[in-house]
Motif scaffolding. Structure first.
Motif, mmCIF file in Angstrom:
data_model
loop_
_atom_site.group_PDB
_atom_site.id
_atom_site.type_symbol
_atom_site.label_atom_id
_atom_site.label_comp_id
_atom_site.label_asym_id
_atom_site.label_seq_id
_atom_site.Cartn_x
_atom_site.Cartn_y
_atom_site.Cartn_z
ATOM 1 N N GLU A 165 0.809 -1.212 0.000
ATOM 2 C CA GLU A 165 0.000 0.000 0.000
ATOM 3 C C GLU A 165 0.840 1.259 0.000
ATOM 4 O OE1 GLU A 165 -2.788 0.370 3.176
ATOM 5 O OE2 GLU A 165 -4.504 0.372 1.849
ATOM 6 N N ILE A 166 1.987 1.217 0.699
ATOM 7 C CA ILE A 166 2.777 2.447 0.830
ATOM 8 C C ILE A 166 4.215 2.297 0.328
ATOM 9 C CG2 ILE A 166 1.379 3.238 2.783
ATOM 10 C CD1 ILE A 166 3.752 2.551 4.624
ATOM 11 N N LYS A 167 4.476 1.294 -0.513
ATOM 12 C CA LYS A 167 5.836 1.170 -1.038
ATOM 13 C C LYS A 167 5.833 0.508 -2.414
ATOM 14 C CE LYS A 167 7.180 -3.484 0.205
ATOM 15 N NZ LYS A 167 8.149 -4.401 0.791
ATOM 16 N N ILE A 168 6.884 0.784 -3.172
ATOM 17 C CA ILE A 168 7.222 0.041 -4.385
ATOM 18 C C ILE A 168 8.701 -0.283 -4.284
ATOM 19 C CG2 ILE A 168 7.377 0.031 -6.898
ATOM 20 C CD1 ILE A 168 5.196 2.163 -6.966
ATOM 21 N N THR A 169 9.054 -1.541 -4.482
ATOM 22 C CA THR A 169 10.444 -1.982 -4.429
ATOM 23 C C THR A 169 10.807 -2.682 -5.722
ATOM 24 O OG1 THR A 169 10.386 -2.299 -2.029
ATOM 25 C CG2 THR A 169 12.113 -3.451 -3.227
ATOM 26 N N VAL A 170 11.985 -2.375 -6.245
ATOM 27 C CA VAL A 170 12.480 -3.078 -7.432
ATOM 28 C C VAL A 170 13.881 -3.604 -7.148
ATOM 29 C CG1 VAL A 170 11.113 -1.769 -9.092
ATOM 30 C CG2 VAL A 170 13.373 -0.924 -8.447
ATOM 31 N N LEU A 171 14.211 -4.690 -7.823
ATOM 32 C CA LEU A 171 15.557 -5.251 -7.787
ATOM 33 C C LEU A 171 16.249 -4.881 -9.084
ATOM 34 C CD1 LEU A 171 17.273 -7.178 -5.902
ATOM 35 C CD2 LEU A 171 16.752 -8.963 -7.581
ATOM 36 N N ILE A 172 17.418 -4.262 -8.962
ATOM 37 C CA ILE A 172 18.165 -3.820 -10.138
ATOM 38 C C ILE A 172 19.637 -4.191 -9.974
ATOM 39 C CG2 ILE A 172 16.557 -1.920 -10.564
ATOM 40 C CD1 ILE A 172 18.565 -0.013 -9.308
ATOM 41 N N ASP A 173 20.426 -3.923 -11.006
ATOM 42 C CA ASP A 173 21.860 -4.154 -10.932
ATOM 43 C C ASP A 173 22.478 -3.175 -9.936
ATOM 44 O OD1 ASP A 173 24.750 -4.186 -11.605
ATOM 45 O OD2 ASP A 173 24.091 -5.469 -13.262
ATOM 46 N N GLU A 174 23.375 -3.665 -9.110
ATOM 47 C CA GLU A 174 23.968 -2.822 -8.072
ATOM 48 C C GLU A 174 24.680 -1.592 -8.642
ATOM 49 O OE1 GLU A 174 27.049 -3.161 -4.247
ATOM 50 O OE2 GLU A 174 26.618 -4.922 -5.483
ATOM 51 N N LYS A 175 25.286 -1.740 -9.825
ATOM 52 C CA LYS A 175 26.021 -0.610 -10.406
ATOM 53 C C LYS A 175 25.100 0.546 -10.797
ATOM 54 C CE LYS A 175 26.044 -2.492 -15.127
ATOM 55 N NZ LYS A 175 25.006 -1.592 -15.629
ATOM 56 N N ASP A 176 23.804 0.295 -10.916
ATOM 57 C CA ASP A 176 22.848 1.338 -11.317
ATOM 58 C C ASP A 176 22.175 2.023 -10.134
ATOM 59 O OD1 ASP A 176 23.246 0.789 -14.045
ATOM 60 O OD2 ASP A 176 21.723 -0.796 -14.032
ATOM 61 N N ILE A 177 22.474 1.612 -8.909
ATOM 62 C CA ILE A 177 21.644 2.007 -7.776
ATOM 63 C C ILE A 177 21.709 3.511 -7.486
ATOM 64 C CG2 ILE A 177 23.335 1.552 -5.941
ATOM 65 C CD1 ILE A 177 19.636 0.561 -5.818
ATOM 66 N N ASP A 178 22.894 4.108 -7.558
ATOM 67 C CA ASP A 178 23.009 5.535 -7.219
ATOM 68 C C ASP A 178 22.299 6.409 -8.254
ATOM 69 O OD1 ASP A 178 24.436 4.782 -5.016
ATOM 70 O OD2 ASP A 178 26.385 5.464 -5.750
ATOM 71 N N ALA A 179 22.479 6.083 -9.535
ATOM 72 C CA ALA A 179 21.813 6.849 -10.594
ATOM 73 C C ALA A 179 20.299 6.707 -10.495
ATOM 74 C CB ALA A 179 22.296 6.381 -11.966
ATOM 75 N N ALA A 180 19.830 5.499 -10.169
ATOM 76 C CA ALA A 180 18.392 5.261 -10.037
ATOM 77 C C ALA A 180 17.822 6.042 -8.857
ATOM 78 C CB ALA A 180 18.126 3.767 -9.865
ATOM 79 N N MET A 181 18.548 6.073 -7.730
ATOM 80 C CA MET A 181 18.072 6.810 -6.563
ATOM 81 C C MET A 181 17.940 8.301 -6.872
ATOM 82 S SD MET A 181 19.694 7.412 -2.753
ATOM 83 C CE MET A 181 20.394 5.800 -2.658
ATOM 84 N N GLN A 182 18.934 8.854 -7.550
ATOM 85 C CA GLN A 182 18.889 10.273 -7.888
ATOM 86 C C GLN A 182 17.737 10.568 -8.841
ATOM 87 O OE1 GLN A 182 21.325 12.964 -6.813
ATOM 88 N NE2 GLN A 182 19.357 13.884 -7.358
ATOM 89 N N SER A 183 17.510 9.690 -9.819
ATOM 90 C CA SER A 183 16.446 9.884 -10.793
ATOM 91 C C SER A 183 15.072 9.872 -10.120
ATOM 92 C CB SER A 183 16.509 8.803 -11.876
ATOM 93 O OG SER A 183 15.500 8.994 -12.843
#
Length: 408
Positions: A375-393
């Motif tokens: 209800e209050i979250k969405i979680t995705v699994l991605i490649d670790e090397k992409d995590i910082d760029a994804a967080m900023q986006s």
């Protein structure tokens, strides 16, 4: 007032910081308060102890690891007592056994059953600051246990609940709870307040500010909980039941790199196989997060799920030992993955949040491997090397640096 304070490892990393915290503790007591303080191990002490263990035995038992790791916090409280006494104060250090923090026998991830408060109350009557080792306890048979990484937060909140403290202050190296990790997202914004439910989700999804079980306890026992910086006088972030100031669509973005994906390939497509797999994980006390099941060819299916990296060896051993019974053709694992999550009370009643989130992933050029929602979250699994760029986006997409995207 009775105040419970907790200081993290970075707050007591060296002699200068120990004395800084000692003065802060003494000031709280001199203001007329009874003060109980929970301390973590200094700096990288726990990591150093783990490295020492691996030099001796690459796969030590969890019981012996608990016996070893508990010494880090004992060192911290003893040094802090020395500092306070040197500055003219009165302090006594106690470990989990002396306090009577009784836990389950689940080594490395024990749960607190009860806390015997008599010794603490006696020391407070003697006008001592009571310094308690965080992260640890003892079983009914007097085996030393630990509560999992970050467990000192849980120790502090549990003590606050048991002592009926007026406030529990969690001191760390940041000014409070932010919309994202400020070390990665430079325009992350500090929140003045956040709900127990939102904080619980963020903590369980990798936000390092609070241990998730500490938030569970705070919510259960209605503990007044504040996160502050040990190096400043900022008022911090209050974690509470209801928040009235900022009702944003999304409260924060969390990441977790301590993740592994397990895939059991080619299982017979018949009833009971998923049960057998996750019963095995339960027996080994391995917590499972995102789960994905897909049907392949020739009456076979694949089941993938995520676990903490600390549980990988135990989980792999259990699956390999039962590979034939599970009818699995192959068992794979991947440690180069990470979880990214958004959390917000406003997600439940506002359409379009998922579309914005996945658009942010697309904008960052990030491929999604697995998805989990509540209800209050969405979680995705991605490649670790992409995590910082994804967080900023994602942070940019929801304009979390400002307070413009609010609930209606």
């Amino acid at each position: 007032m009775l105040i419970v304070q907790k200081y993290g490892g970075s707050s007591v990393a060296n002699a200068e910081r120990v004395f800084n915290v000692a003065r802060r503790i003494m000031a709280a007591q001199q203001a007329g308060n009874d003060v109980v303080v929970v301390l973590s191990a200094q700096g990288k002490t726990t990591d150093g102890l783990i490295a020492k263990a691996k030099e001796i035995n690459p796969h030590p038992s969890r019981r012996e690891m608990d016996m070893l790791l508990a010494t880090g916090e004992q060192q911290s409280v003893a040094l802090m007592a020395m500092a306070i006494n040197y500055l003219g104060g009165r302090a006594v250090s106690l470990n989990g056994t002396q306090v009577g923090i009784e836990t389950t026998q689940n080594f490395s991830n024990a749960r607190i059953r009860t806390i015997h408060t008599e010794r603490i109350m006696l020391e407070l009557e003697r006008k001592n600051v009571v310094l308690v080792t965080g992260f640890q306890g003892v079983t009914a048979s007097y085996d030393v246990t630990t509560l999992g990484r970050g467990g000192s937060d849980t120790s502090a909140v549990a003590l606050a609940a048991a002592l009926n403290a007026d406030i529990c202050e969690i001191y760390t190296d940041v000014d409070g709870v932010y919309t994202a990790d400020p070390r990665v997202v430079k325009d992350a914004r500090k929140l003045d307040e956040i709900s127990y439910d939102e904080m619980l989700e963020l903590a369980s999804l990798g936000a390092k500010v609070l241990h998730c079980r500490s938030v569970e306890l705070a919510k259960k026992y209605n503990v007044k909980l504040v996160v502050k910086n040990s190096m400043s006088d900022d008022k911090g972030t209050e974690v509470k039941e209801e928040c009235k100031m900022e009702r944003m669509l999304v409260s924060g973005v969390a990441t977790d790199k301590n993740v592994s994906r397990l895939s059991i390939m080619g299982i017979k497509d018949e009833p009971g196989k998923a049960f057998e797999i996750f019963q095995l994980m339960a027996q080994e006390k391995v917590s499972v997060d995102i789960i994905l099941q897909s049907t392949g060819a020739n009456g076979r299916q694949n089941i993938s799920f995520t676990i903490g990296q600390d549980d990988l060896d135990v989980a792999l051993k259990a699956l390999e030992n039962n590979k034939e019974r599970l009818t699995a053709e192959e068992i794979r694992h991947d440690e180069s993955v990470a979880k990214l999550s958004i959390v917000g009370a406003g997600m439940a009643t506002n359409p379009g949040i998922a579309a914005m989130f996945f658009e942010a992933m697309y904008d960052a050029g990030v491929n999604i491997q697995m998805i989990s929602t509540s209800e209050i979250k969405i979680t995705v699994l991605i490649d670790e090397k992409d995590i910082d760029a994804a967080m900023q986006s994602v942070h940019d997409k929801f304009k979390l640096a400002s307070v413009r995207m609010r609930m209606d």
